[in-house]
Design a protein around this motif. Structure first.
Motif, PDB file in Angstrom:
ATOM      1  N   VAL A  76      24.680 -66.108 -84.704  1.00 54.29           N
ATOM      2  CA  VAL A  76      24.315 -67.253 -85.551  1.00 54.29           C
ATOM      3  C   VAL A  76      24.299 -66.863 -87.023  1.00 54.29           C
ATOM      4  CG1 VAL A  76      22.405 -68.793 -86.149  1.00 54.29           C
ATOM      5  CG2 VAL A  76      23.089 -68.546 -83.775  1.00 54.29           C
ATOM      6  N   LEU A  77      23.699 -65.733 -87.353  1.00 57.87           N
ATOM      7  CA  LEU A  77      23.666 -65.320 -88.754  1.00 57.87           C
ATOM      8  C   LEU A  77      25.055 -64.949 -89.275  1.00 57.87           C
ATOM      9  CD1 LEU A  77      20.342 -63.297 -89.041  1.00 57.87           C
ATOM     10  CD2 LEU A  77      20.855 -65.559 -89.944  1.00 57.87           C
ATOM     11  N   PHE A  78      25.861 -64.319 -88.433  1.00 57.03           N
ATOM     12  CA  PHE A  78      27.220 -63.991 -88.870  1.00 57.03           C
ATOM     13  C   PHE A  78      28.022 -65.262 -89.118  1.00 57.03           C
ATOM     14  CE2 PHE A  78      31.503 -62.254 -88.682  1.00 57.03           C
ATOM     15  CZ  PHE A  78      31.344 -61.086 -89.406  1.00 57.03           C
ATOM     16  N   ALA A  79      27.887 -66.248 -88.230  1.00 58.06           N
ATOM     17  CA  ALA A  79      28.576 -67.523 -88.423  1.00 58.06           C
ATOM     18  C   ALA A  79      28.051 -68.245 -89.662  1.00 58.06           C
ATOM     19  CB  ALA A  79      28.417 -68.401 -87.190  1.00 58.06           C
ATOM     20  N   SER A 113      25.380 -72.346-101.978  1.00 61.84           N
ATOM     21  CA  SER A 113      24.402 -71.568-102.703  1.00 61.84           C
ATOM     22  C   SER A 113      23.101 -71.576-101.928  1.00 61.84           C
ATOM     23  CB  SER A 113      24.183 -72.176-104.089  1.00 61.84           C
ATOM     24  OG  SER A 113      23.095 -71.574-104.708  1.00 61.84           O
ATOM     25  N   LEU A 114      22.529 -70.413-101.726  1.00 61.62           N
ATOM     26  CA  LEU A 114      21.226 -70.325-101.088  1.00 61.62           C
ATOM     27  C   LEU A 114      20.186 -70.152-102.183  1.00 61.62           C
ATOM     28  CD1 LEU A 114      21.938 -67.982 -98.070  1.00 61.62           C
ATOM     29  CD2 LEU A 114      21.670 -70.443 -98.054  1.00 61.62           C
ATOM     30  N   ASN A 115      19.543 -71.242-102.536  1.00 64.20           N
ATOM     31  CA  ASN A 115      18.507 -71.257-103.564  1.00 64.20           C
ATOM     32  C   ASN A 115      19.022 -70.684-104.881  1.00 64.20           C
ATOM     33  OD1 ASN A 115      15.986 -71.893-104.514  1.00 64.20           O
ATOM     34  ND2 ASN A 115      15.060 -69.964-103.853  1.00 64.20           N
ATOM     35  N   GLY A 116      20.228 -71.069-105.238  1.00 61.99           N
ATOM     36  CA  GLY A 116      20.800 -70.666-106.512  1.00 61.99           C
ATOM     37  C   GLY A 116      21.513 -69.332-106.515  1.00 61.99           C
ATOM     38  N   SER A 117      21.609 -68.661-105.371  1.00 60.66           N
ATOM     39  CA  SER A 117      22.289 -67.363-105.339  1.00 60.66           C
ATOM     40  C   SER A 117      23.803 -67.552-105.311  1.00 60.66           C
ATOM     41  CB  SER A 117      21.836 -66.546-104.130  1.00 60.66           C
ATOM     42  OG  SER A 117      22.243 -67.190-102.949  1.00 60.66           O
ATOM     43  N   ASP A 118      24.491 -66.543-105.730  1.00 61.36           N
ATOM     44  CA  ASP A 118      25.945 -66.558-105.745  1.00 61.36           C
ATOM     45  C   ASP A 118      26.469 -66.481-104.309  1.00 61.36           C
ATOM     46  OD1 ASP A 118      28.588 -66.403-106.541  1.00 61.36           O
ATOM     47  OD2 ASP A 118      28.475 -64.275-107.070  1.00 61.36           O
ATOM     48  N   PRO A 119      27.368 -67.398-103.908  1.00 64.32           N
ATOM     49  CA  PRO A 119      27.897 -67.363-102.538  1.00 64.32           C
ATOM     50  C   PRO A 119      28.618 -66.060-102.189  1.00 64.32           C
ATOM     51  CG  PRO A 119      28.398 -69.466-103.558  1.00 64.32           C
ATOM     52  CD  PRO A 119      27.818 -68.585-104.625  1.00 64.32           C
ATOM     53  N   SER A 120      29.222 -65.419-103.179  1.00 62.84           N
ATOM     54  CA  SER A 120      29.922 -64.163-102.895  1.00 62.84           C
ATOM     55  C   SER A 120      28.939 -63.024-102.586  1.00 62.84           C
ATOM     56  CB  SER A 120      30.818 -63.780-104.071  1.00 62.84           C
ATOM     57  OG  SER A 120      30.041 -63.510-105.222  1.00 62.84           O
ATOM     58  N   VAL A 121      27.685 -63.193-102.950  1.00 64.68           N
ATOM     59  CA  VAL A 121      26.650 -62.218-102.624  1.00 64.68           C
ATOM     60  C   VAL A 121      25.893 -62.652-101.363  1.00 64.68           C
ATOM     61  CG1 VAL A 121      24.506 -61.150-103.427  1.00 64.68           C
ATOM     62  CG2 VAL A 121      26.390 -61.514-105.024  1.00 64.68           C
ATOM     63  N   ALA A 122      25.624 -63.950-101.250  1.00 61.92           N
ATOM     64  CA  ALA A 122      24.826 -64.462-100.131  1.00 61.92           C
ATOM     65  C   ALA A 122      25.549 -64.307 -98.795  1.00 61.92           C
ATOM     66  CB  ALA A 122      24.472 -65.924-100.361  1.00 61.92           C
ATOM     67  N   SER A 123      26.852 -64.569 -98.778  1.00 61.69           N
ATOM     68  CA  SER A 123      27.600 -64.499 -97.526  1.00 61.69           C
ATOM     69  C   SER A 123      27.579 -63.104 -96.907  1.00 61.69           C
ATOM     70  CB  SER A 123      29.035 -64.973 -97.741  1.00 61.69           C
ATOM     71  OG  SER A 123      29.792 -64.829 -96.568  1.00 61.69           O
ATOM     72  N   PRO A 124      27.931 -62.048 -97.649  1.00 61.14           N
ATOM     73  CA  PRO A 124      27.851 -60.703 -97.043  1.00 61.14           C
ATOM     74  C   PRO A 124      26.420 -60.290 -96.701  1.00 61.14           C
ATOM     75  CG  PRO A 124      29.119 -60.627 -99.082  1.00 61.14           C
ATOM     76  CD  PRO A 124      28.554 -61.993 -98.963  1.00 61.14           C
ATOM     77  N   ALA A 125      25.450 -60.752 -97.485  1.00 58.83           N
ATOM     78  CA  ALA A 125      24.058 -60.396 -97.206  1.00 58.83           C
ATOM     79  C   ALA A 125      23.596 -61.013 -95.885  1.00 58.83           C
ATOM     80  CB  ALA A 125      23.161 -60.849 -98.352  1.00 58.83           C
ATOM     81  N   VAL A 126      23.940 -62.263 -95.643  1.00 61.75           N
ATOM     82  CA  VAL A 126      23.545 -62.921 -94.398  1.00 61.75           C
ATOM     83  C   VAL A 126      24.280 -62.293 -93.217  1.00 61.75           C
ATOM     84  CG1 VAL A 126      23.615 -65.112 -93.145  1.00 61.75           C
ATOM     85  CG2 VAL A 126      22.869 -65.070 -95.511  1.00 61.75           C
ATOM     86  N   LYS A 127      25.558 -61.978 -93.397  1.00 63.78           N
ATOM     87  CA  LYS A 127      26.300 -61.313 -92.327  1.00 63.78           C
ATOM     88  C   LYS A 127      25.717 -59.936 -92.017  1.00 63.78           C
ATOM     89  CE  LYS A 127      30.762 -63.568 -92.981  1.00 63.78           C
ATOM     90  NZ  LYS A 127      32.167 -63.388 -93.364  1.00 63.78           N
ATOM     91  N   ALA A 128      25.370 -59.176 -93.054  1.00 59.31           N
ATOM     92  CA  ALA A 128      24.776 -57.852 -92.855  1.00 59.31           C
ATOM     93  C   ALA A 128      23.416 -57.962 -92.170  1.00 59.31           C
ATOM     94  CB  ALA A 128      24.640 -57.133 -94.194  1.00 59.31           C
ATOM     95  N   GLY A 158      22.535 -60.312 -90.092  1.00 58.39           N
ATOM     96  CA  GLY A 158      22.830 -60.641 -88.703  1.00 58.39           C
ATOM     97  C   GLY A 158      23.231 -59.419 -87.903  1.00 58.39           C
ATOM     98  N   ILE A 159      24.096 -58.606 -88.463  1.00 59.26           N
ATOM     99  CA  ILE A 159      24.537 -57.396 -87.776  1.00 59.26           C
ATOM    100  C   ILE A 159      23.368 -56.421 -87.618  1.00 59.26           C
ATOM    101  CG2 ILE A 159      26.006 -55.343 -87.996  1.00 59.26           C
ATOM    102  CD1 ILE A 159      28.082 -57.220 -89.354  1.00 59.26           C
ATOM    103  N   GLY A 160      22.578 -56.249 -88.678  1.00 61.84           N
ATOM    104  CA  GLY A 160      21.444 -55.331 -88.623  1.00 61.84           C
ATOM    105  C   GLY A 160      20.396 -55.751 -87.604  1.00 61.84           C
ATOM    106  N   LEU A 161      20.046 -57.031 -87.602  1.00 59.73           N
ATOM    107  CA  LEU A 161      19.056 -57.510 -86.636  1.00 59.73           C
ATOM    108  C   LEU A 161      19.580 -57.411 -85.210  1.00 59.73           C
ATOM    109  CD1 LEU A 161      17.590 -60.606 -88.499  1.00 59.73           C
ATOM    110  CD2 LEU A 161      16.390 -58.511 -87.883  1.00 59.73           C
ATOM    111  N   ALA A 162      20.846 -57.733 -85.026  1.00 60.57           N
ATOM    112  CA  ALA A 162      21.429 -57.635 -83.682  1.00 60.57           C
ATOM    113  C   ALA A 162      21.413 -56.193 -83.196  1.00 60.57           C
ATOM    114  CB  ALA A 162      22.850 -58.192 -83.687  1.00 60.57           C
ATOM    115  N   LEU A 163      21.778 -55.255 -84.040  1.00 58.68           N
ATOM    116  CA  LEU A 163      21.763 -53.844 -83.649  1.00 58.68           C
ATOM    117  C   LEU A 163      20.353 -53.364 -83.339  1.00 58.68           C
ATOM    118  CD1 LEU A 163      24.372 -52.236 -86.076  1.00 58.68           C
ATOM    119  CD2 LEU A 163      24.579 -52.586 -83.618  1.00 58.68           C
TER     120      LEU A 163
END
Length: 131
Positions: free
Chosen positions: A23-26, A37-52, A54-59
């Motif tokens: 879900v977080l990776f998607a 934008s997540l609360n004004g954050s840059d999408p190019s930063v927010a997207s990898p952060a949310v994916k990371a 998701g991967i970290g929590l899953a692991l």
């Protein structure tokens, strides 16, 4: 009975980890695709952060499930792993209760109950029974 409780907890936490990771990776992909934008954050930063995240929590949850499964296979107490799983599971139950509906809440509560049972079971392990 402790073995069964640990197996149920391990399978439940494994499924939770996989669902949370997917879900977080998607969600990270959606943020990137729609330049959200997540609360004004840059999408190019927010997207990898949310994916990371998701991967970290899953692991983390998969490793925790593997530890509980190994304890179940050896029919041993898993005090450290079970306490860690209990804390994480309490957080998952709260999120499930608030956001995901009764069926998910009931499933996460079942996993929480099996972890509690495994912690409270004072039956001696096979290593203590022999000698």
């Amino acid at each position: 009975m402790r073995t069964l409780a640990l197996l149920i907890a391990a399978v439940g936490i494994l499924l939770e980890g996989l669902v949370i990771g997917v879900v977080l990776f998607a969600l990270g992909g959606v943020i990137d695709a729609y330049s959200m934008s997540l609360n004004g954050s840059d999408p190019s930063v927010a997207s990898p952060a949310v994916k990371a995240a998701g991967i970290g929590l899953a692991l983390l949850l998969v490793v925790l499930a593997a530890g509980l499964g190994a304890a179940a296979a050896r029919d041993r107490h898993a005090r450290g792993m079970a306490v860690t799983a209990l804390v994480i599971q309490c957080l998952v139950v709260v999120v499930a209760g608030i956001a995901l509906g009764w069926a998910v809440f009931a499933g996460t509560l079942l996993v929480l109950g099996t972890i509690m049972y495994a912690l409270l079971d004072d039956r001696p392990t096979p290593a203590h029974r022999r000698g």
